[in-house]
Scaffold this motif. Sequence first.
Motif, PDB file in Angstrom:
ATOM      1  N   UNK A  24       0.143  -2.773   4.591  1.00 40.39           N
ATOM      2  CA  UNK A  24      -0.692  -2.717   5.815  1.00 40.39           C
ATOM      3  C   UNK A  24      -1.786  -1.617   5.764  1.00 40.39           C
ATOM      4  N   UNK A  25      -2.886  -2.158   6.113  1.00 32.85           N
ATOM      5  CA  UNK A  25      -3.945  -0.944   6.232  1.00 32.85           C
ATOM      6  C   UNK A  25      -5.003  -1.294   7.520  1.00 32.85           C
ATOM      7  N   UNK A  26      -5.793  -0.286   7.559  1.00 36.54           N
ATOM      8  CA  UNK A  26      -6.524  -0.419   8.805  1.00 36.54           C
ATOM      9  C   UNK A  26      -7.971  -1.343   8.651  1.00 36.54           C
ATOM     10  N   UNK A  27      -7.828  -2.108   7.330  1.00 36.10           N
ATOM     11  CA  UNK A  27      -9.196  -2.669   7.076  1.00 36.10           C
ATOM     12  C   UNK A  27      -8.652  -3.942   6.089  1.00 36.10           C
ATOM     13  N   UNK A  28      -9.375  -5.057   6.453  1.00 33.26           N
ATOM     14  CA  UNK A  28      -8.979  -6.363   5.560  1.00 33.26           C
ATOM     15  C   UNK A  28      -9.388  -6.203   4.255  1.00 33.26           C
ATOM     16  N   UNK A  35      -7.109   7.684   8.513  1.00 31.93           N
ATOM     17  CA  UNK A  35      -6.351   6.536   8.106  1.00 31.93           C
ATOM     18  C   UNK A  35      -5.153   6.641   7.527  1.00 31.93           C
ATOM     19  N   UNK A  36      -4.276   5.404   7.950  1.00 28.23           N
ATOM     20  CA  UNK A  36      -2.893   5.586   7.427  1.00 28.23           C
ATOM     21  C   UNK A  36      -2.438   4.075   7.011  1.00 28.23           C
ATOM     22  N   UNK A  37      -1.735   3.834   5.854  1.00 31.45           N
ATOM     23  CA  UNK A  37      -1.347   2.827   5.292  1.00 31.45           C
ATOM     24  C   UNK A  37       0.045   2.799   4.454  1.00 31.45           C
ATOM     25  N   UNK A  38       0.888   1.578   4.715  1.00 34.72           N
ATOM     26  CA  UNK A  38       2.055   1.708   4.131  1.00 34.72           C
ATOM     27  C   UNK A  38       2.142   0.353   3.238  1.00 34.72           C
ATOM     28  N   UNK A  39       2.976   0.681   1.987  1.00 36.40           N
ATOM     29  CA  UNK A  39       3.239  -0.368   1.102  1.00 36.40           C
ATOM     30  C   UNK A  39       4.467  -0.627   0.521  1.00 36.40           C
ATOM     31  N   UNK A  40       4.955  -1.621   0.281  1.00 33.77           N
ATOM     32  CA  UNK A  40       6.492  -1.899  -0.165  1.00 33.77           C
ATOM     33  C   UNK A  40       5.862  -3.095  -1.419  1.00 33.77           C
ATOM     34  N   UNK A  41       6.225  -2.636  -2.576  1.00 32.95           N
ATOM     35  CA  UNK A  41       5.934  -3.499  -3.816  1.00 32.95           C
ATOM     36  C   UNK A  41       7.268  -4.400  -4.112  1.00 32.95           C
ATOM     37  N   UNK A  96      -5.071  -4.142  -1.855  1.00 29.62           N
ATOM     38  CA  UNK A  96      -3.496  -3.768  -2.271  1.00 29.62           C
ATOM     39  C   UNK A  96      -2.814  -4.999  -2.620  1.00 29.62           C
ATOM     40  N   UNK A  97      -2.816  -6.259  -2.055  1.00 27.45           N
ATOM     41  CA  UNK A  97      -2.266  -7.466  -2.541  1.00 27.45           C
ATOM     42  C   UNK A  97      -2.636  -7.842  -3.842  1.00 27.45           C
ATOM     43  N   UNK A  98      -3.802  -7.540  -4.295  1.00 26.58           N
ATOM     44  CA  UNK A  98      -4.556  -8.255  -5.443  1.00 26.58           C
ATOM     45  C   UNK A  98      -3.607  -7.231  -6.495  1.00 26.58           C
ATOM     46  N   UNK A 152      -1.198   0.232  -5.949  1.00 24.17           N
ATOM     47  CA  UNK A 152      -1.901  -0.379  -4.704  1.00 24.17           C
ATOM     48  C   UNK A 152      -2.539   0.656  -4.114  1.00 24.17           C
ATOM     49  N   UNK A 153      -1.665   1.722  -3.652  1.00 20.56           N
ATOM     50  CA  UNK A 153      -2.470   2.755  -2.959  1.00 20.56           C
ATOM     51  C   UNK A 153      -3.654   3.340  -3.582  1.00 20.56           C
ATOM     52  N   UNK A 154      -3.797   3.561  -4.770  1.00 20.59           N
ATOM     53  CA  UNK A 154      -5.115   3.870  -5.186  1.00 20.59           C
ATOM     54  C   UNK A 154      -6.119   2.927  -5.047  1.00 20.59           C
ATOM     55  N   UNK A 155      -5.911   1.824  -5.138  1.00 20.44           N
ATOM     56  CA  UNK A 155      -7.008   0.685  -4.961  1.00 20.44           C
ATOM     57  C   UNK A 155      -7.238   0.797  -3.549  1.00 20.44           C
TER      58      UNK A 155
END
Length: 582
Positions: free
Chosen positions: A39-43, A400-406, A49-51, A62-65
């Motif tokens: 989940x991020x603030x931009x498509x 900005x803020x984003x969250x990731x679960x791999x 991140x998904x890629x 994913x966070x780096x990308x």
Amino acid sequence: MNFRIWVLGVFSAGLLSCSAEEKQTEKVTDTPKQQAMVVTANPHATKAGLDVLRAGGSAVDAAIAIEAVLSLVEPQSSGLAGGAFMVHFDSETKKLAVYDGRESAPSGATADMFLLENGDSMPFIQAKNSGLSTGAPGVLAMLSMAHEEQGTLEWGSLFSHASKLAKEGFEISPRLHGMLVRFGKYIPSTPEQGPTDAYEYFFDDAGVAHPEGYLLKNPEYAKTLEIIAKDPSAFYHGEIAKDIAAMVQQEPRAGSLTAEDIAAYKPVKREALCQDYRDTQICGVPPPSSWLAVGMIMGILENGPKPTTAGPSDPRNWAILAQAQQLAYADRDQFIADPDFVDMPIKGMLNKEYLASRAKLISDRSTPLTYAVGNPWAYNDTPSDQTAGIDATQDVHGTTHFVIVDTKGDVVSMTATVESIFGTTRMVGGMFLNNQLTDFSFQHTDKNGNAIANAVAPNKRPRSSMSPSIVLDKNGEFLMATGSPGGNNIIAYTVKTMVGVFEWGLDPQAAVDLPNMVARGKTVRLEKGATPEAIISAMKDLGFDVDASRGENSGLSVILRKPDGTLEGAADKRREGVIGVL
């Protein structure tokens, strides 16, 4: 096995929003993997991140990308010349780690660098649009440190999405265009005002901001990414650092940051702070982050009056939350700063007895008090007889803020920033330079001569409101990741999601959609247009000094693990939040 990708995009300008859903089905032949989510603030960032996750990358990969893309497409909020905090959860060891990429002041910084000759504080916009306000960038060094420990893909492979966008161009989004229309007047258009790179990047020859949908290219950023992809240390020890220092030292209001200051920057790995809350643990970033206030608010709520079953429909529940915020913000403003420079009563501020004593101050009376600073030193391991000065820090939005679960179940909750909108407005290598040093108190003593904890000092990290958070269940398993941009409002925004889910029984999206409320000091700001008039009127009747503010513009990103192990995401409609599921 089949897996499906749902990408829900919410595009907004102000508080207006619309949504689109895209479904894609692919065939895989390997063994089943755990559900993953971004989940991020931009498509563009969510896709990047998904890629990475689809290619077998970790949450840190994913966070780096993601951040490399956000630096390009959301430059008003964050960038690789800025800073960040990351909280990481390792699903195998059940351990949390914090990576601190907060910028640091140059060695030439002085306590009075933001003061005028008469001793008054410099007007904020003058300090922001200057070389004085840029600290040594930290986000890239932090990401490199995290990648060494948690990365699975090659470092250089993580910048391809951002590089392609920089070379081929990306369409200016509604939010970016809106920022240019609203704040473009602060971007220098003549050399007398300051370096004009940003003006030339965003405006046409007639001085009109490029429209929504305009294909914007950034070849300089593509070159920067090529250098970084080969060796992240080149950012700190090569031509990029020299160019940043040279830009910072340009007039007007030249700063002292040098290439040597940038080369000397070191990220810090810290232990997460955790606060028990009912049968969970709420965890986040220690100082110089202000996450302590998040833990305090939840601890106060646990020990305070019980919420009614009416949840957000009951003004009494909002009144309890407002007072808990006032109590925690008071302590946060007084005590929090860089731990390498200031002693803080950290254990005292999270002490259960102390929080219970603060909770007793919450009242149902019609004239609620604006609460003063408490005495957490009395509950700390070590005492202090020093009186901290009354804080004078100005917090401004631009994050900005984003969250990731791999696919392994590892989690990242990360907040990144250049501080104010478009940072200093000065650019190097296609990136905006941060104005993080305006997160210091401009004054270094209060009217009584007491030293202010968050005053400027050489090599010091300014206090931050960024509060990326991860919640663990009673078994130490991941339960929720949350956080937001928003200056000092971040604390209130982040707490809102926890209160909505854990106190009021809402799903994550409903919690994010709740009206924003920020109660720092006397005034209680309620989000105009989102808060029912009945709640606003009732809060006034309860004695609160209410300001129905249009400016409560959060950017929350949330992931919740449900009892069956599936993930549920929430993106803030106030920005361009996007949920991606793998």
